[in-house]
Design a protein around this motif. Structure first.
Motif, PDB file in Angstrom:
ATOM      1  N   ASP A 134      -6.961   4.242  15.157  1.00 19.08           N
ATOM      2  CA  ASP A 134      -6.958   3.225  16.204  1.00 19.08           C
ATOM      3  C   ASP A 134      -7.755   3.739  17.405  1.00 19.08           C
ATOM      4  N   GLN A 135      -8.622   2.893  17.946  1.00 17.09           N
ATOM      5  CA  GLN A 135      -9.507   3.335  19.021  1.00 17.09           C
ATOM      6  C   GLN A 135      -8.917   3.063  20.403  1.00 17.09           C
ATOM      7  N   ASP A 136      -7.773   2.378  20.453  1.00 17.05           N
ATOM      8  CA  ASP A 136      -7.191   2.020  21.746  1.00 17.05           C
ATOM      9  C   ASP A 136      -6.165   3.092  22.169  1.00 17.05           C
ATOM     10  N   PRO A 137      -6.374   3.758  23.318  1.00 16.46           N
ATOM     11  CA  PRO A 137      -5.479   4.863  23.702  1.00 16.46           C
ATOM     12  C   PRO A 137      -4.015   4.431  23.798  1.00 16.46           C
ATOM     13  N   GLY A 138      -3.756   3.206  24.252  1.00 14.34           N
ATOM     14  CA  GLY A 138      -2.374   2.734  24.358  1.00 14.34           C
ATOM     15  C   GLY A 138      -1.725   2.671  22.980  1.00 14.34           C
ATOM     16  N   ARG A 139      -2.449   2.095  22.035  1.00 13.80           N
ATOM     17  CA  ARG A 139      -1.878   1.984  20.673  1.00 13.80           C
ATOM     18  C   ARG A 139      -1.809   3.349  19.995  1.00 13.80           C
ATOM     19  N   ARG A 237     -13.309   7.833  14.298  1.00 14.53           N
ATOM     20  CA  ARG A 237     -14.050   6.725  14.936  1.00 14.53           C
ATOM     21  C   ARG A 237     -13.808   5.402  14.215  1.00 14.53           C
ATOM     22  N   ASN A 238     -12.909   5.428  13.260  1.00 12.92           N
ATOM     23  CA  ASN A 238     -12.575   4.264  12.432  1.00 12.92           C
ATOM     24  C   ASN A 238     -13.810   3.698  11.721  1.00 12.92           C
ATOM     25  N   GLU A 239     -14.612   4.598  11.150  1.00 11.66           N
ATOM     26  CA  GLU A 239     -15.820   4.164  10.436  1.00 11.66           C
ATOM     27  C   GLU A 239     -15.714   4.358   8.926  1.00 11.66           C
ATOM     28  N   GLY A 240     -14.543   4.769   8.436  1.00 13.28           N
ATOM     29  CA  GLY A 240     -14.411   4.998   6.992  1.00 13.28           C
ATOM     30  C   GLY A 240     -14.308   3.680   6.230  1.00 13.28           C
ATOM     31  N   LYS A 246      -9.526   1.265   4.128  1.00  8.46           N
ATOM     32  CA  LYS A 246      -9.472  -0.209   4.110  1.00  8.46           C
ATOM     33  C   LYS A 246      -8.024  -0.691   4.193  1.00  8.46           C
ATOM     34  N   ASN A 247      -7.125  -0.016   3.480  1.00  7.62           N
ATOM     35  CA  ASN A 247      -5.713  -0.408   3.529  1.00  7.62           C
ATOM     36  C   ASN A 247      -5.161  -0.268   4.944  1.00  7.62           C
ATOM     37  N   LEU A 248      -5.518   0.836   5.604  1.00  4.82           N
ATOM     38  CA  LEU A 248      -4.996   1.027   6.962  1.00  4.82           C
ATOM     39  C   LEU A 248      -5.650   0.067   7.945  1.00  4.82           C
ATOM     40  N   GLN A 249      -6.956  -0.181   7.753  1.00  5.81           N
ATOM     41  CA  GLN A 249      -7.627  -1.109   8.660  1.00  5.81           C
ATOM     42  C   GLN A 249      -6.979  -2.480   8.586  1.00  5.81           C
ATOM     43  N   SER A 250      -6.520  -2.873   7.378  1.00 11.02           N
ATOM     44  CA  SER A 250      -5.899  -4.186   7.317  1.00 11.02           C
ATOM     45  C   SER A 250      -4.546  -4.160   8.040  1.00 11.02           C
ATOM     46  N   SER A 251      -3.850  -3.013   8.074  1.00  9.61           N
ATOM     47  CA  SER A 251      -2.631  -2.938   8.897  1.00  9.61           C
ATOM     48  C   SER A 251      -2.990  -3.002  10.378  1.00  9.61           C
ATOM     49  N   LEU A 252      -4.072  -2.287  10.756  1.00  9.29           N
ATOM     50  CA  LEU A 252      -4.464  -2.265  12.168  1.00  9.29           C
ATOM     51  C   LEU A 252      -4.974  -3.615  12.631  1.00  9.29           C
ATOM     52  N   SER A 253      -5.594  -4.379  11.726  1.00  4.53           N
ATOM     53  CA  SER A 253      -6.265  -5.609  12.165  1.00  4.53           C
ATOM     54  C   SER A 253      -5.274  -6.653  12.668  1.00  4.53           C
ATOM     55  N   THR A 255      -3.285  -6.010  14.946  1.00  4.12           N
ATOM     56  CA  THR A 255      -3.121  -5.725  16.378  1.00  4.12           C
ATOM     57  C   THR A 255      -4.453  -5.453  17.059  1.00  4.12           C
ATOM     58  N   GLN A 256      -5.529  -5.320  16.266  1.00  2.00           N
ATOM     59  CA  GLN A 256      -6.769  -4.830  16.863  1.00  2.00           C
ATOM     60  C   GLN A 256      -7.946  -5.708  16.437  1.00  2.00           C
ATOM     61  N   LYS A 257      -8.806  -6.067  17.410  1.00  2.00           N
ATOM     62  CA  LYS A 257     -10.008  -6.834  17.065  1.00  2.00           C
ATOM     63  C   LYS A 257     -11.060  -5.886  16.536  1.00  2.00           C
ATOM     64  N   LYS A 258     -11.811  -6.355  15.518  1.00  2.00           N
ATOM     65  CA  LYS A 258     -12.924  -5.544  14.998  1.00  2.00           C
ATOM     66  C   LYS A 258     -14.008  -5.443  16.077  1.00  2.00           C
ATOM     67  N   PRO A 259     -14.655  -4.231  16.258  1.00  2.00           N
ATOM     68  CA  PRO A 259     -15.711  -4.130  17.273  1.00  2.00           C
ATOM     69  C   PRO A 259     -16.885  -5.037  16.922  1.00  2.00           C
TER      70      PRO A 259
END
Ligand SMILES: N[C@@H](CCC(=O)N[C@@H](CS)C(=O)NCC(=O)O)C(=O)O
Length: 259
Positions: A134-139, A237-240, A246-253, A255-259
């Motif tokens: 996650d790229q957001d320091p709060g999260r 950097r969340n570039e994998g 991909k599985n984790l990115q779908s959990s993150l998505s 709460t998080q907008k794609k750049p």
């Protein structure tokens, strides 16, 4: 027996420890399941290769691991097993002598070993990777707190008559966590300033880590620190685009907008 593995992979490290602990005669077959980018150190990326490309590069490996994920093992008798915890259990039963990764003759203890091995994969390391990706320091801060909470839950489930998860005997739980704890300490410290708290739960975990690190079968699988850290730069950097990312990115998505 052949072990299909990648030096940077914590899941594959589990299978490697299992073979070492059992004293199995095996050959180590290094696989790179990712794209190669010559501009990066060693060419290592976390970008997924299509299964057809993996098949062309590593036909024997994909024959033993249908999704082309490390680890897998292939036995001269024709057995092929994939998925790290299934490999650990297969090795335990195929080489039916101590140390036992699943305690023999105790169905409840065996069930608990499976439950806590899954807890490592599904809860502790998942929260850690959320914090890393996650790229957001709060999260990131929230994921760190959840990670610490999961570690404390785990510590409270640990035995008290010895250093390992069950107490005096090692089990699959120790094998499941050891590769990830290495990453929590080194990769988490480097990219997210992660420092383990100093309280009784974390002291129990520290004792556990010291004991496991002294076992040659565990210690011999530790990856050199700078190399390990550099292999996580894309995740940080969340570039994998690996299956795992991909599985984790779908959990993150959620709460998080794609750049
Ligand atoms: N659930 C699997 C995960 C294995 C895994 O994700 N391995 C990674 C390397 S650490 C891999 O092979 N990635 C290739 C890809 O994503 O295509 C296990 O426990 O064995």
């Amino acid at each position: 027996m052949k072990l299909y593995t990648s030096w940077f992979c914590p899941f594959a490290q589990r299978a490697w420890i299992a073979l070492e602990e059992k004293g199995v005669d095996y050959s180590y077959v290094e696989i790179n399941p990712y794209e190669v980018d010559p501009s990066l150190p060693g060419g290592y990326t976390k970008k997924q290769l299509p299964i057809e490309v993996k098949k062309a590069l590593y036909p024997d490996f994909v024959a033993s691991s249908p999704k082309g994920l490390v680890p897998s093992v292939s036995d001269p008798n024709g057995d092929k097993v994939w998925e790290s915890l299934h490999v650990v259990q297969y090795v335990d039963e195929r080489f039916d002598h101590p140390p036992y990764f699943l305690p023999r003759g105790d169905p409840l203890k065996r069930a608990h070993v499976r439950i806590w091995s899954d807890f490592v994969t599904e809860r502790m390391q998942k929260n850690f990777y959320m914090m890393l990706m996650d790229q957001d320091p709060g999260r990131q801060g929230k994921a760190k707190e959840s990670f610490f909470a999961e570690c404390r839950t785990f510590a409270k489930a640990m035995g008290t008559d010895g250093p390992y998860f069950l107490g005096k005997d090692i089990s699959m739980v120790d094998i499941a966590l050891f590769p990830f704890w290495q990453r929590f300490l080194w990769v988490g410290g480097y990219y997210r300033g992660l420092e383990m708290p100093d309280d009784p739960d974390f002291r129990r975990l520290h004792t556990w880590w010291e004991a496991c690190s002294q076992r040659p079968a565990f210690n011999g699988t530790l990856v050199c620190r700078p190399r390990l850290i550099s292999s996580y730069s894309q995740y940080s950097r969340n570039e994998g685009t690996s299956d795992y990312a991909k599985n984790l990115q779908s959990s993150l998505s959620g709460t998080q907008k794609k750049p």
